[in-house]
Motif scaffolding. Sequence first.
Motif, PDB file in Angstrom:
ATOM      1  N   LEU A  23      10.813   5.855  27.469  1.00 23.64           N
ATOM      2  CA  LEU A  23      10.131   6.812  28.339  1.00 23.64           C
ATOM      3  C   LEU A  23       8.896   7.199  27.529  1.00 23.64           C
ATOM      4  N   GLU A  24       7.726   6.861  28.035  1.00 21.50           N
ATOM      5  CA  GLU A  24       6.519   6.962  27.212  1.00 21.50           C
ATOM      6  C   GLU A  24       6.269   8.392  26.740  1.00 21.50           C
ATOM      7  N   ILE A  25       6.618   9.361  27.556  1.00 19.72           N
ATOM      8  CA  ILE A  25       6.381  10.740  27.131  1.00 19.72           C
ATOM      9  C   ILE A  25       7.246  11.080  25.904  1.00 19.72           C
ATOM     10  N   HIS A  26       8.453  10.544  25.851  1.00 20.15           N
ATOM     11  CA  HIS A  26       9.301  10.812  24.683  1.00 20.15           C
ATOM     12  C   HIS A  26       8.755  10.114  23.433  1.00 20.15           C
ATOM     13  N   THR A  27       8.218   8.906  23.613  1.00 15.16           N
ATOM     14  CA  THR A  27       7.583   8.226  22.475  1.00 15.16           C
ATOM     15  C   THR A  27       6.409   9.069  21.980  1.00 15.16           C
ATOM     16  N   THR A  28       5.588   9.515  22.919  1.00 19.64           N
ATOM     17  CA  THR A  28       4.435  10.346  22.552  1.00 19.64           C
ATOM     18  C   THR A  28       4.894  11.570  21.772  1.00 19.64           C
ATOM     19  N   TRP A  29       5.983  12.178  22.202  1.00 21.86           N
ATOM     20  CA  TRP A  29       6.484  13.392  21.544  1.00 21.86           C
ATOM     21  C   TRP A  29       7.162  13.110  20.205  1.00 21.86           C
ATOM     22  N   GLY A  30       7.367  11.830  19.851  1.00 20.82           N
ATOM     23  CA  GLY A  30       7.874  11.510  18.509  1.00 20.82           C
ATOM     24  C   GLY A  30       9.252  10.898  18.447  1.00 20.82           C
ATOM     25  N   LEU A  31       9.804  10.484  19.593  1.00 26.60           N
ATOM     26  CA  LEU A  31      11.148   9.891  19.592  1.00 26.60           C
ATOM     27  C   LEU A  31      11.033   8.423  19.199  1.00 26.60           C
ATOM     28  N   LYS A  32      10.792   8.183  17.912  1.00 30.63           N
ATOM     29  CA  LYS A  32      10.543   6.832  17.424  1.00 30.63           C
ATOM     30  C   LYS A  32      10.793   6.775  15.923  1.00 30.63           C
ATOM     31  N   MET A  33      11.101   5.587  15.427  1.00 31.30           N
ATOM     32  CA  MET A  33      11.261   5.336  13.991  1.00 31.30           C
ATOM     33  C   MET A  33      11.091   3.839  13.811  1.00 31.30           C
ATOM     34  N   ALA A  34      11.232   3.360  12.581  1.00 34.31           N
ATOM     35  CA  ALA A  34      11.124   1.919  12.367  1.00 34.31           C
ATOM     36  C   ALA A  34      12.145   1.464  11.337  1.00 34.31           C
ATOM     37  N   PHE A  35      12.600   0.236  11.500  1.00 32.61           N
ATOM     38  CA  PHE A  35      13.424  -0.420  10.494  1.00 32.61           C
ATOM     39  C   PHE A  35      12.521  -1.329   9.670  1.00 32.61           C
ATOM     40  N   LEU A  36      12.739  -1.324   8.372  1.00 33.98           N
ATOM     41  CA  LEU A  36      12.035  -2.269   7.501  1.00 33.98           C
ATOM     42  C   LEU A  36      13.072  -3.277   7.035  1.00 33.98           C
ATOM     43  N   VAL A  37      12.897  -4.541   7.400  1.00 29.29           N
ATOM     44  CA  VAL A  37      13.837  -5.578   6.977  1.00 29.29           C
ATOM     45  C   VAL A  37      13.159  -6.405   5.892  1.00 29.29           C
ATOM     46  N   ASP A  38      13.791  -6.428   4.701  1.00 30.23           N
ATOM     47  CA  ASP A  38      13.217  -7.160   3.579  1.00 30.23           C
ATOM     48  C   ASP A  38      13.305  -8.664   3.789  1.00 30.23           C
ATOM     49  N   ASN A  39      12.509  -9.400   3.040  1.00 34.18           N
ATOM     50  CA  ASN A  39      12.593 -10.856   3.065  1.00 34.18           C
ATOM     51  C   ASN A  39      13.926 -11.309   2.493  1.00 34.18           C
ATOM     52  N   GLY A  40      14.402 -12.453   2.960  1.00 29.87           N
ATOM     53  CA  GLY A  40      15.552 -13.076   2.333  1.00 29.87           C
ATOM     54  C   GLY A  40      15.078 -13.999   1.224  1.00 29.87           C
TER      55      GLY A  40
ATOM     56  N   ILE B  89       0.873  -1.182   0.000  1.00 33.76           N
ATOM     57  CA  ILE B  89       0.000   0.000   0.000  1.00 33.76           C
ATOM     58  C   ILE B  89       0.903   1.223   0.000  1.00 33.76           C
ATOM     59  N   SER B  90       0.796   2.045  -1.027  1.00 35.17           N
ATOM     60  CA  SER B  90       1.714   3.181  -1.103  1.00 35.17           C
ATOM     61  C   SER B  90       1.149   4.370  -0.338  1.00 35.17           C
ATOM     62  N   GLY B  91       2.033   5.304  -0.030  1.00 36.04           N
ATOM     63  CA  GLY B  91       1.607   6.544   0.616  1.00 36.04           C
ATOM     64  C   GLY B  91       1.514   6.476   2.129  1.00 36.04           C
ATOM     65  N   VAL B  92       1.867   5.324   2.721  1.00 37.40           N
ATOM     66  CA  VAL B  92       1.766   5.211   4.179  1.00 37.40           C
ATOM     67  C   VAL B  92       3.077   5.618   4.852  1.00 37.40           C
ATOM     68  N   PHE B  93       4.200   5.203   4.238  1.00 44.14           N
ATOM     69  CA  PHE B  93       5.504   5.589   4.799  1.00 44.14           C
ATOM     70  C   PHE B  93       6.492   5.804   3.667  1.00 44.14           C
ATOM     71  N   THR B  94       7.619   6.425   3.994  1.00 41.54           N
ATOM     72  CA  THR B  94       8.705   6.557   3.028  1.00 41.54           C
ATOM     73  C   THR B  94       9.940   5.868   3.609  1.00 41.54           C
ATOM     74  N   THR B  95      10.891   5.528   2.734  1.00 41.36           N
ATOM     75  CA  THR B  95      12.051   4.761   3.198  1.00 41.36           C
ATOM     76  C   THR B  95      13.301   5.637   3.276  1.00 41.36           C
ATOM     77  N   ASP B  96      13.079   6.935   3.519  1.00 40.80           N
ATOM     78  CA  ASP B  96      14.224   7.856   3.514  1.00 40.80           C
ATOM     79  C   ASP B  96      14.640   8.318   4.908  1.00 40.80           C
ATOM     80  N   PHE B  97      14.433   7.460   5.912  1.00 39.42           N
ATOM     81  CA  PHE B  97      14.926   7.869   7.229  1.00 39.42           C
ATOM     82  C   PHE B  97      16.444   8.033   7.135  1.00 39.42           C
ATOM     83  N   PRO B  98      16.981   9.180   7.571  1.00 43.65           N
ATOM     84  CA  PRO B  98      18.419   9.428   7.379  1.00 43.65           C
ATOM     85  C   PRO B  98      19.298   8.531   8.248  1.00 43.65           C
ATOM     86  N   GLY B  99      20.339   7.979   7.643  1.00 43.46           N
ATOM     87  CA  GLY B  99      21.271   7.119   8.365  1.00 43.46           C
ATOM     88  C   GLY B  99      22.253   7.900   9.218  1.00 43.46           C
TER      89      GLY B  99
END
Length: 556
Positions: free
Chosen positions: A522-539, A399-409
């Motif tokens: 720290l839940e307050i930091h998560t609420t404020w946006g201190l979060k990201m995700a890794f996408l690991v492709d299938n092997g 499904i497109s438009g939900v996330f982008t894969t450009d989180f900076p390294g």
Amino acid sequence: MDSCFRLLLLVACLFPALVHCKLRQYNFDVMLKKSTKLCSSKSIVTVNGRFPGPTLYAREGDTVLVKVTNHVKYNVSIHWHGIRQLRTGWADGPAYITQCPIQTGQSYVYNFTITGQRGTLLWHAHILWLRSTVHGAIVILPQRGVPYPFPKPNKEVVVVLSEWWKSDTEAVINQALKSGVAPNVSDSHTINGHPGPVSSCSSQGGFTLPVENGKTYMLRIINAALNEELFFKIAGHKLTVVEVDASYVKPFKIDTVVIAPGQTTNVLVTADQNSGKYLVTASPFMDSPIAVDNVTATATLHYSGTLANTPTTLTKPPSQNATAVANNFIDSLRSLNSKTYPARVPKNVDHNLLFTVGLGVNPCPSCKAGNGSRVVASMNNVTFVMPATALLQAHFFNISGVFTTDFPGNPPNVFNYTGNPPANLQTSSGTKVYRLDYNSTVQLVLQDTGIIFLENHPIHLHGFNFFAVGKGLGNYNPKTDQQKFNLVDPVERNTIGVPSGGWVAIRFLADNPGVWFMHCHLEIHTTWGLKMAFLVDNGNGPNQSLLPPPSDLPKC
Ligand code: C2O
């Protein structure tokens, strides 16, 4: 194929003596319950009416089925914190990351197999601030016949530490978000649900741990608090640390352990003192100028045969900002790294990443208390925006438009991270993930920033254990710091404190396809946006793909 596999497993599990596999089934009913603490009462969201919630017991290799039914007005999801969820991201639990939440009146069966793990973990709600009361222990015993790598304790006791607000925690966070500033701190800490007598309510009872002279007890200590790291100690008794985050460590003796929200620590305590009562304390650790709940929760170790009027042997908890006490514990942690339990530290690195973690200040015209601005938090200056469709679904169904894969390294703006804050405190925002090939190796340096305050951040990675190979103060220097990394027996965990004004380096192998949340616990930091995700492709191999979603996966 998948349902066929599950059927086979079900059939095989009817003969547990023949195969090493067993089914554990639980019903978790999310329901309201009236609770009185600190001399006032309120209704809280619980599992099965209990606080802390029920302990989930399993053995390494078991398949666990937990049917969660939502009887409350909030949307709900449950996370099995630290369970690897190999190929079963659908059962991981963070709302809008791996699943849509379970709506009122609906249920969902979390179905996962515990592979290569044994020890103590925790489960908790992973939506809103519901985890303040919706949490409990996960005890994974070794496979039948497999001993602990330390002398078997006479008894095991789960010890859940938490925070208690007199008011409703959803109201606390909603008020904070409206104002743009920090939420009210909790009114007390708790040990297995009890604060113990505190000045505001002296009749408040405490948890009692009965012990017998000469016997050894294993305490499975869990920090289920929302926002506070906690010191834990017992008057007159040494603690022998044997495991953290469901990974064995080289045993060591210490007076005080420090546990961040989301972390677990197993300690052995021998009742080797004179009969009597001994105070147990859980008190906050905060080495930045940030308000915390400074009410110490207490419990008692009670030797059998102690006369009722015997005074309790007291202990003074460490001072709130006792960084040295915390470091004494943290720096003593080493993986057991034995033949049976080797530390498989990745030696080569495919992705060399540096993420800043910290706060920021963004405009908010309606935020009166914040004078037109609000506190936000970010990783690499990206304040994560929660999607309306779960990322894992978007990934699996394209499904497109939900996330982008450009989180900076690497940090988009380079500055003196632990020095004076830059002129611009604003963050950018987005639903960005960092993409990894299956089986690639990652080195990630988490660097604290001094925007607003330097502060300790316990960062939790879903789906993996990692090795904490290095740590230091100031700004990370790749030229000099990397040479000092411990690649032999670094501690293995799922949640690690980024030291206040410093950095920590972790390494992991991306051997689990799916979408994996990483955030400050720290839940307050998560609420404020201190979060990201890794996408690991299938092997490409036969067992290297994310399994298809179960048919009862909740819809958004
Ligand atoms: Cu224990 Cu994403 O959390």
